[in-house]
Write a protein that holds these residues in place. Structure first.
Motif, PDB file in Angstrom:
ATOM      1  N   GLY A  61      12.475 -13.505 -37.529  1.00 56.54           N
ATOM      2  CA  GLY A  61      11.268 -12.972 -38.170  1.00 56.54           C
ATOM      3  C   GLY A  61      10.987 -11.532 -37.835  1.00 56.54           C
ATOM      4  N   GLY A  62      11.260 -10.632 -38.657  1.00 55.68           N
ATOM      5  CA  GLY A  62      11.057  -9.196 -38.569  1.00 55.68           C
ATOM      6  C   GLY A  62       9.975  -8.715 -37.639  1.00 55.68           C
ATOM      7  N   SER A  63       9.003  -8.020 -38.116  1.00 54.95           N
ATOM      8  CA  SER A  63       8.094  -7.303 -37.232  1.00 54.95           C
ATOM      9  C   SER A  63       6.765  -8.023 -37.061  1.00 54.95           C
ATOM     10  CB  SER A  63       7.881  -5.904 -37.775  1.00 54.95           C
ATOM     11  OG  SER A  63       7.433  -6.027 -39.105  1.00 54.95           O
ATOM     12  N   ASN A  64       6.045  -7.559 -36.036  1.00 52.59           N
ATOM     13  CA  ASN A  64       4.662  -7.966 -35.798  1.00 52.59           C
ATOM     14  C   ASN A  64       4.406  -9.468 -35.775  1.00 52.59           C
ATOM     15  OD1 ASN A  64       3.070  -5.900 -35.048  1.00 52.59           O
ATOM     16  ND2 ASN A  64       2.930  -5.073 -37.129  1.00 52.59           N
ATOM     17  N   ARG A  65       4.993 -10.129 -34.735  1.00 58.21           N
ATOM     18  CA  ARG A  65       4.645 -11.537 -34.517  1.00 58.21           C
ATOM     19  C   ARG A  65       3.630 -11.588 -33.395  1.00 58.21           C
ATOM     20  NH1 ARG A  65       9.349  -9.358 -33.584  1.00 58.21           N
ATOM     21  NH2 ARG A  65      10.567 -10.920 -32.440  1.00 58.21           N
ATOM     22  N   THR A  66       2.656 -12.441 -33.548  1.00 60.64           N
ATOM     23  CA  THR A  66       1.716 -12.665 -32.445  1.00 60.64           C
ATOM     24  C   THR A  66       2.006 -14.035 -31.860  1.00 60.64           C
ATOM     25  OG1 THR A  66       0.068 -11.203 -33.368  1.00 60.64           O
ATOM     26  CG2 THR A  66      -0.711 -12.857 -31.792  1.00 60.64           C
ATOM     27  N   LEU A  67       2.268 -14.033 -30.553  1.00 66.15           N
ATOM     28  CA  LEU A  67       2.659 -15.273 -29.882  1.00 66.15           C
ATOM     29  C   LEU A  67       1.595 -15.655 -28.866  1.00 66.15           C
ATOM     30  CD1 LEU A  67       6.389 -14.302 -29.149  1.00 66.15           C
ATOM     31  CD2 LEU A  67       5.545 -15.654 -31.065  1.00 66.15           C
ATOM     32  N   LYS A  68       1.498 -16.955 -28.631  1.00 64.89           N
ATOM     33  CA  LYS A  68       0.552 -17.464 -27.647  1.00 64.89           C
ATOM     34  C   LYS A  68       1.204 -17.390 -26.255  1.00 64.89           C
ATOM     35  CE  LYS A  68      -2.070 -21.649 -26.840  1.00 64.89           C
ATOM     36  NZ  LYS A  68      -1.962 -23.094 -27.035  1.00 64.89           N
ATOM     37  N   VAL A  69       0.502 -16.794 -25.293  1.00 65.32           N
ATOM     38  CA  VAL A  69       1.063 -16.683 -23.934  1.00 65.32           C
ATOM     39  C   VAL A  69       0.693 -17.946 -23.163  1.00 65.32           C
ATOM     40  CG1 VAL A  69       1.102 -15.332 -21.801  1.00 65.32           C
ATOM     41  CG2 VAL A  69       0.932 -14.166 -24.026  1.00 65.32           C
ATOM     42  N   VAL A  70       1.718 -18.764 -22.838  1.00 64.77           N
ATOM     43  CA  VAL A  70       1.428 -20.084 -22.264  1.00 64.77           C
ATOM     44  C   VAL A  70       1.761 -20.172 -20.774  1.00 64.77           C
ATOM     45  CG1 VAL A  70       1.705 -21.297 -24.453  1.00 64.77           C
ATOM     46  CG2 VAL A  70       3.712 -20.937 -22.973  1.00 64.77           C
ATOM     47  N   ALA A  71       2.358 -19.112 -20.192  1.00 67.72           N
ATOM     48  CA  ALA A  71       2.687 -19.193 -18.759  1.00 67.72           C
ATOM     49  C   ALA A  71       2.826 -17.786 -18.200  1.00 67.72           C
ATOM     50  CB  ALA A  71       3.991 -19.962 -18.554  1.00 67.72           C
ATOM     51  N   ASP A  72       2.756 -17.708 -16.871  1.00 69.02           N
ATOM     52  CA  ASP A  72       2.917 -16.443 -16.154  1.00 69.02           C
ATOM     53  C   ASP A  72       3.956 -16.714 -15.071  1.00 69.02           C
ATOM     54  OD1 ASP A  72       2.454 -13.840 -15.520  1.00 69.02           O
ATOM     55  OD2 ASP A  72       0.719 -14.245 -14.233  1.00 69.02           O
ATOM     56  N   ILE A  73       5.073 -15.997 -15.114  1.00 69.70           N
ATOM     57  CA  ILE A  73       6.184 -16.337 -14.199  1.00 69.70           C
ATOM     58  C   ILE A  73       6.506 -15.150 -13.297  1.00 69.70           C
ATOM     59  CG2 ILE A  73       8.513 -17.298 -14.057  1.00 69.70           C
ATOM     60  CD1 ILE A  73       8.261 -18.053 -17.032  1.00 69.70           C
ATOM     61  N   PRO A  74       5.950 -15.133 -12.082  1.00 69.06           N
ATOM     62  CA  PRO A  74       6.325 -14.073 -11.129  1.00 69.06           C
ATOM     63  C   PRO A  74       7.705 -14.338 -10.542  1.00 69.06           C
ATOM     64  CG  PRO A  74       4.560 -15.471 -10.220  1.00 69.06           C
ATOM     65  CD  PRO A  74       4.999 -16.095 -11.514  1.00 69.06           C
ATOM     66  N   ALA A  75       8.326 -13.294  -9.964  1.00 68.02           N
ATOM     67  CA  ALA A  75       9.606 -13.483  -9.274  1.00 68.02           C
ATOM     68  C   ALA A  75       9.404 -14.468  -8.131  1.00 68.02           C
ATOM     69  CB  ALA A  75      10.112 -12.148  -8.726  1.00 68.02           C
ATOM     70  N   GLY A  76      10.391 -15.309  -7.913  1.00 63.53           N
ATOM     71  CA  GLY A  76      10.333 -16.229  -6.777  1.00 63.53           C
ATOM     72  C   GLY A  76       9.814 -17.605  -7.134  1.00 63.53           C
ATOM     73  N   THR A  77       9.448 -17.824  -8.402  1.00 71.49           N
ATOM     74  CA  THR A  77       8.981 -19.159  -8.782  1.00 71.49           C
ATOM     75  C   THR A  77       9.991 -19.800  -9.721  1.00 71.49           C
ATOM     76  OG1 THR A  77       7.777 -18.236 -10.650  1.00 71.49           O
ATOM     77  CG2 THR A  77       6.537 -18.562  -8.604  1.00 71.49           C
ATOM     78  N   ALA A  78       9.984 -21.117  -9.740  1.00 74.84           N
ATOM     79  CA  ALA A  78      10.851 -21.847 -10.668  1.00 74.84           C
ATOM     80  C   ALA A  78       9.955 -22.342 -11.798  1.00 74.84           C
ATOM     81  CB  ALA A  78      11.515 -23.009  -9.949  1.00 74.84           C
ATOM     82  N   PRO A  79      10.076 -21.779 -13.018  1.00 81.62           N
ATOM     83  CA  PRO A  79       9.138 -22.147 -14.089  1.00 81.62           C
ATOM     84  C   PRO A  79       9.313 -23.600 -14.506  1.00 81.62           C
ATOM     85  CG  PRO A  79      10.910 -20.784 -14.944  1.00 81.62           C
ATOM     86  CD  PRO A  79      11.086 -20.811 -13.461  1.00 81.62           C
ATOM     87  N   THR A  80       8.178 -24.239 -14.849  1.00 80.27           N
ATOM     88  CA  THR A  80       8.236 -25.631 -15.302  1.00 80.27           C
ATOM     89  C   THR A  80       7.939 -25.732 -16.792  1.00 80.27           C
ATOM     90  OG1 THR A  80       5.948 -25.785 -14.595  1.00 80.27           O
ATOM     91  CG2 THR A  80       7.610 -26.661 -13.088  1.00 80.27           C
ATOM     92  N   VAL A  81       7.399 -24.645 -17.366  1.00 79.75           N
ATOM     93  CA  VAL A  81       6.993 -24.658 -18.767  1.00 79.75           C
ATOM     94  C   VAL A  81       8.227 -24.707 -19.683  1.00 79.75           C
ATOM     95  CG1 VAL A  81       6.995 -22.134 -18.991  1.00 79.75           C
ATOM     96  CG2 VAL A  81       5.471 -23.474 -20.417  1.00 79.75           C
TER      97      VAL A  81
END
Ligand code: AMP
Ligand code: MG
Length: 403
Positions: A61-81
């Protein structure tokens, strides 16, 4: 007369490699690795982000997509999302990619402008850039694969090797023991560096140069000082050297044909002596053998001869003893900026290397006498003029080793 190569081969063939020991990684700089290092995992061990930004699934999908931010992943964590279509996760450099994501949009390419440390992620993010699978992702295993041999035994460990070893989980490494060298000078004319000059005397320079050369190849040095030119004094110092349980006894001077050159005789009486005239300049006389079972090398006394003898014979011997794979310095081709004359022996001439029209070019540093230490100090390299060659015209190419 032996050629330089024959003499070196004879020495190397009789050198024993030191035992191994374990040392803390922090203490292993410049030591020689005795066991190879393996990768204990893939590296990187997981797909991770190469930038600070938002992990998404690449879309057509070309330009200008708005996405929902569902997680915040700092270095050092194992994401579960697990990301679904239309979703993004804020992610930091080095953090593991969440499932469902296959690329990362750098924060600079989004509408999220608040980049101060400590800011919380936005509810949504708008992206105005075409993204492809793998963009800004460092995939698992891109650097090393589980089981790869990444450092071979015989390698002299450099600072960056220590970093690699730490990456692979080696807090302790197996290395060869440092060769232990006892060092002695000989000569009634020798004063210590701190002494005022006296009539007929000079200061002992070899003790300092040779000790520093020994340290520079990663060996240990025990400084025994100066033997006087008597049989008793030479014997005493060699006995002291033998009691130090060294791997090598290294001496300078007293191995020529002078009336007070007792070293050869004392070595012969309590060990084994090979005395060679080597077809080289400087440094023709070379004594090699054993004293009470310990390898002995007797270098000539002239300061430049002692230095060159160390470079050509002792350095490779000590590196071989340390288990190092390659004891030879790299030879590079250098252009002679001026005519170089030699006497037909394999010669090691002191030269300054400067760029002339962009080409590394050699200029001899003054008088090449074997007692002229200043011209050695002024040199960047030793030019190796092969045996049999008496003149190299300006513009010729010659092998050189940088010192
Ligand atoms: P030799 O081999 O004893 O005949 O010494 C050869 C030359 O090297 C003589 O000019 C010595 O004075 C000089 N020499 C010997 N040992 C040293 C030293 N440790 N430091 C400086 N010069 C030395
Ligand atoms: Mg002498």
């Amino acid at each position: 007369m032996l050629s330089v190569n024959e003499a070196r081969e004879r020495i190397l063939s009789q050198i024993k490699i030191t035992a191994t020991e374990s040392v803390a990684l922090n203490d292993s700089l410049n030591r020689v690795l005795a066991k190879e290092l393996f990768a204990d995992s893939d590296y990187p061990p997981f797909d991770n982000s190469a930038v600070d930004g938002f992990a998404i699934k690449a879309d057509k999908g070309g330009s200008n997509r708005t996405l929902k931010v569902v997680a915040d992943i700092p270095a050092g964590t194992a994401p579960t999302v697990i990301l679904n279509a239309g979703e993004a996760a804020r992610i930091m450099t080095g953090a593991q990619l969440p499932q469902g994501a296959d690329c990362v949009v750098p924060v600079e390419e989004t509408d999220f402008n608040d980049r101060k440390a400590g800011t919380t992620p936005p509810k949504t993010v708008t992206i105005d850039k075409q993204m492809s699978v793998g963009d800004n992702v460092r995939p698992r295993g891109m650097d090393m694969r589980l089981g790869d041999i990444v450092l071979n035994k015989g390698r002299t460990l450099k600072p960056q090797d220590l970093g690699l070893a730490a990456t692979l989980g080696y807090a302790v490494v197996s290395v060869h023991k440092k060769p232990r060298v006892t060092l002695m000078s000989s000569g009634d004319e020798l004063l210590s560096a701190g002494a005022p000059l006296e009539p007929g005397k000079i200061r002992d320079s070899n003790s300092y140069t040779l000790a520093a050369l020994v340290l520079n190849v990663g060996a240990e040095v025990v400084r025994l000082g100066v033997a006087r030119d008597t049989r008793e004094s030479v014997t005493n110092l060699l006995e002291k050297a033998a009691n130090e349980r060294a791997d090598l006894i290294l001496s300078s001077a007293g191995v020529s044909v002078g009336a007070f050159d007792f070293i050869k005789e004392v070595i012969d009486a309590n060990g084994k002596l090979d005395f060679w005239k080597v077809n080289m300049r400087p440094g023709k006389p070379l004594a090699f053998g054993e004293y009470r079972g310990i390898t002995f090398i007797g270098l000539p006394g002239n300061p430049v001869s002692a230095f060159v003898g160390f470079e050509v014979f002792v350095r490779p011997a000590l590196l071989h003893m340390s288990g190092a794979m390659d004891g030879s310095r790299p030879k590079v081709k250098i252009r002679c900026a001026e005519e170089v004359v030699s006497d037909g022996r394999e010669s090691y001439l002191r030269a300054r290397i400067r760029l002339v029209d962009g080409i590394p070019s050699a200029f001899l540093t003054g008088h090449q006498g074997s007692g002229n230490l200043l011209s050695l100090v002024q040199a960047d390299a030793l030019l190796i003029i092969p045996a049999g060659v008496k003149c190299l015209p300006a513009g010729s190419e010659v092998d050189a080793i940088f010192i």
